[in-house]
Design a protein around this motif. Structure first.
Motif, short mmCIF file in Angstrom:
data_model
loop_
_atom_site.label_atom_id
_atom_site.label_comp_id
_atom_site.label_asym_id
_atom_site.label_seq_id
_atom_site.Cartn_x
_atom_site.Cartn_y
_atom_site.Cartn_z
N PRO A 106 27.67 13.26 48.90
CA PRO A 106 27.64 12.17 49.89
C PRO A 106 28.49 10.97 49.49
CG PRO A 106 25.57 12.29 48.67
CD PRO A 106 26.38 13.47 48.26
N ARG A 107 28.90 10.89 48.23
CA ARG A 107 29.72 9.75 47.79
C ARG A 107 31.18 9.89 48.17
NH1 ARG A 107 27.40 10.46 41.73
NH2 ARG A 107 28.09 12.54 42.31
N LEU A 108 31.62 11.13 48.43
CA LEU A 108 33.04 11.36 48.67
C LEU A 108 33.59 10.62 49.89
CD1 LEU A 108 33.61 15.09 47.70
CD2 LEU A 108 34.33 13.05 46.50
N PRO A 109 32.91 10.62 51.05
CA PRO A 109 33.48 9.87 52.19
C PRO A 109 33.68 8.38 51.88
CG PRO A 109 31.70 11.29 52.93
CD PRO A 109 31.72 11.35 51.45
N GLU A 110 32.75 7.78 51.12
CA GLU A 110 32.87 6.36 50.75
C GLU A 110 34.09 6.15 49.86
OE1 GLU A 110 29.26 5.11 48.87
OE2 GLU A 110 28.03 5.70 50.58
N ILE A 111 34.27 7.07 48.90
CA ILE A 111 35.40 6.94 47.97
C ILE A 111 36.72 7.16 48.71
CG2 ILE A 111 36.44 7.84 45.85
CD1 ILE A 111 33.56 8.59 44.97
N VAL A 112 36.75 8.14 49.63
CA VAL A 112 37.96 8.40 50.41
C VAL A 112 38.35 7.15 51.21
CG1 VAL A 112 38.88 9.72 52.38
CG2 VAL A 112 37.67 10.90 50.54
N SER A 113 37.37 6.52 51.87
CA SER A 113 37.69 5.32 52.65
C SER A 113 38.09 4.16 51.75
CB SER A 113 36.52 4.93 53.55
OG SER A 113 35.39 4.63 52.77
N ALA A 114 37.47 4.02 50.56
CA ALA A 114 37.85 2.97 49.62
C ALA A 114 39.26 3.18 49.11
CB ALA A 114 36.86 2.92 48.46
N LEU A 115 39.65 4.45 48.85
CA LEU A 115 41.01 4.75 48.40
C LEU A 115 42.02 4.43 49.52
CD1 LEU A 115 40.56 8.13 46.47
CD2 LEU A 115 41.32 5.95 45.50
N ALA A 116 41.66 4.78 50.75
CA ALA A 116 42.57 4.50 51.88
C ALA A 116 42.73 2.99 52.07
CB ALA A 116 42.03 5.15 53.14
N ALA A 117 41.62 2.24 51.92
CA ALA A 117 41.70 0.77 52.08
C ALA A 117 42.53 0.17 50.96
CB ALA A 117 40.29 0.19 52.08
N ALA A 118 42.37 0.66 49.73
CA ALA A 118 43.13 0.13 48.61
C ALA A 118 44.61 0.44 48.78
CB ALA A 118 42.61 0.71 47.30
N GLN A 119 44.93 1.59 49.30
CA GLN A 119 46.32 1.97 49.49
C GLN A 119 46.97 1.12 50.61
OE1 GLN A 119 46.85 6.13 50.24
NE2 GLN A 119 49.04 6.05 49.90
N ALA A 120 46.17 0.77 51.60
CA ALA A 120 46.68 -0.05 52.70
C ALA A 120 46.69 -1.54 52.34
CB ALA A 120 45.84 0.17 53.96
N GLY A 121 46.16 -1.90 51.17
CA GLY A 121 46.13 -3.28 50.73
C GLY A 121 45.00 -4.07 51.36
N GLN A 122 43.98 -3.38 51.87
CA GLN A 122 42.86 -4.06 52.52
C GLN A 122 41.60 -4.06 51.66
OE1 GLN A 122 42.51 -1.87 56.14
NE2 GLN A 122 44.36 -2.73 57.03
N PRO A 151 39.97 -3.69 47.21
CA PRO A 151 40.30 -3.66 45.78
C PRO A 151 40.69 -2.25 45.34
CG PRO A 151 37.92 -3.73 46.09
CD PRO A 151 38.54 -3.86 47.45
N ALA A 152 41.37 -2.18 44.20
CA ALA A 152 41.78 -0.89 43.63
C ALA A 152 40.54 -0.11 43.20
CB ALA A 152 42.70 -1.12 42.44
N VAL A 153 40.60 1.19 43.41
CA VAL A 153 39.48 2.07 43.02
C VAL A 153 39.80 2.59 41.63
CG1 VAL A 153 38.18 4.12 43.59
CG2 VAL A 153 39.07 2.67 45.42
N THR A 154 38.98 2.22 40.66
CA THR A 154 39.18 2.66 39.28
C THR A 154 37.94 3.43 38.82
OG1 THR A 154 38.20 0.67 38.36
CG2 THR A 154 40.57 0.62 38.78
N PRO A 155 38.10 4.25 37.82
CA PRO A 155 36.92 4.96 37.29
C PRO A 155 35.83 3.99 36.81
CG PRO A 155 38.92 5.99 36.47
CD PRO A 155 39.33 4.75 37.20
N ALA A 156 36.24 2.87 36.23
CA ALA A 156 35.24 1.91 35.74
C ALA A 156 34.45 1.31 36.90
CB ALA A 156 35.92 0.81 34.94
N SER A 157 35.15 0.98 38.02
CA SER A 157 34.44 0.39 39.16
C SER A 157 33.49 1.40 39.81
CB SER A 157 35.43 -0.15 40.19
OG SER A 157 36.18 0.90 40.77
#
Length: 195
Positions: A147-163, A165-171
Motif C-alpha cells: 500500500p505504500r507504493l502509490p504514495e511513493i510513486v506520487s511523491a517521486l512524480a512530484a519531486a521530479q516535477a519540482g512540486q 521535496p526529494a525522495v530519499t531512502p532516509a526520508s
C-alpha cells in the motif's frame, strides 16, 4: 516380514532355545547357525529368525523353507508396507501416527503392519494438501500489492516535477519506520511502476 502364524525369534531367543548364554552362542554356534538359517526378509535391528527353522536347525533336521505365498496376516516392516503402498517408509510411519494407516503391532522393538492393512492403504486417497506432484505451472504466488507504493510513486512524480521535496531512502525510512535498505527497495519498486 514375519509370516502369518510363525513366531519370530531374536538371537538371544535362539540362544535360550539352545540352552546357552548369548555370549556362548555367539562364540561357539553363531557362525554355523547363520550359514544354515537366514534371517526373516526385511528384519534388521534386531535380526529375526523363523522359530520353525531355528528348531529344525537345533535338532539337526533340514531347515524348512518359509511360505512363498503372501498371506493377509503376514506382518510387514515400514519399508515392506512402503513397497506395497507405493509410499516412502517415513510416510508409512507418519500415516500410522496420524490415523491414515492402522497403528500396527509392536514386536521385538519395532512396529509391524499386516498385509491387509498395507493393501487397504493403497486404495485410500492421499491427504496431500500442497502442490500436486508433477504440476507444470510455475506461476509464482500472487502477493498483495504494497500500500505504500502509490504514495511513493506520487511523491517521486512530484519531486521530479519540482512540486515536492526529494525522495530519499532516509526520508522514507523515517516516514514508514523501516530500515534504509527497505526504503531503497521501496524506491526501486516505485520507479519500476512509473516506467
Amino acid at each position: 516380514m514375519i509370516p502369518q502364524g510363525r513366531p519370530a525369534l531374536t538371537l538371544d531367543d535362539v540362544a535360550a532355545r539352545a540352552g546357552v548364554s548369548p555370549s556362548t552362542w555367539r562364540r561357539l554356534h553363531h557362525a554355523a547357525f547363520t550359514a544354515a538359517v537366514q534371517p526373516l526378509p526385511g528384519s534388521a535391528r534386531p535380526l529375526l529368525y523363523d522359530a520353525a527353522q531355528v528348531d529344525a536347525h537345533l535338532t539337526g533336521q533340514p531347515v524348512p523353507p518359509l511360505p512363498h505365498e503372501p498371506h493377509p496376516g503376514d506382518l510387514l516392516t515400514d519399508a515392506e508396507v512402503a513397497a506395497v503402498t507405493g509410499l516412502s517408509a517415513s510416510t508409512v510411519r507418519a500415516d500410522a501416527v496420524s490415523g491414515l494407516l492402522d497403528p500396527g503391532i509392536e514386536r521385538h522393538g519395532r512396529r509391524w503392519w499386516t498385509r491387509t492393512a498395507a493393501e487397504a492403504r493403497t486404495t485410500r486417497p492421499t491427504q496431500y494438501k500442497g502442490r500436486t506432484p508433477g504440476a507444470k505451472d510455475r506461476t509464482p504466488r500472487r502477493t498483495a500489492p504494497d500500500p505504500r507504493l502509490p504514495e511513493i510513486v506520487s511523491a517521486l512524480a512530484a519531486a521530479q516535477a519540482g512540486q515536492g521535496p526529494a525522495v530519499t531512502p532516509a526520508s522514507l525510512a523515517d516516514r514508514y519506520q523501516v530500515s534504509t535498505r527497505t526504503a531503497e527497495r521501496l524506491i526501486a519498486k516505485a520507479r519500476t511502476h512509473t516506467s
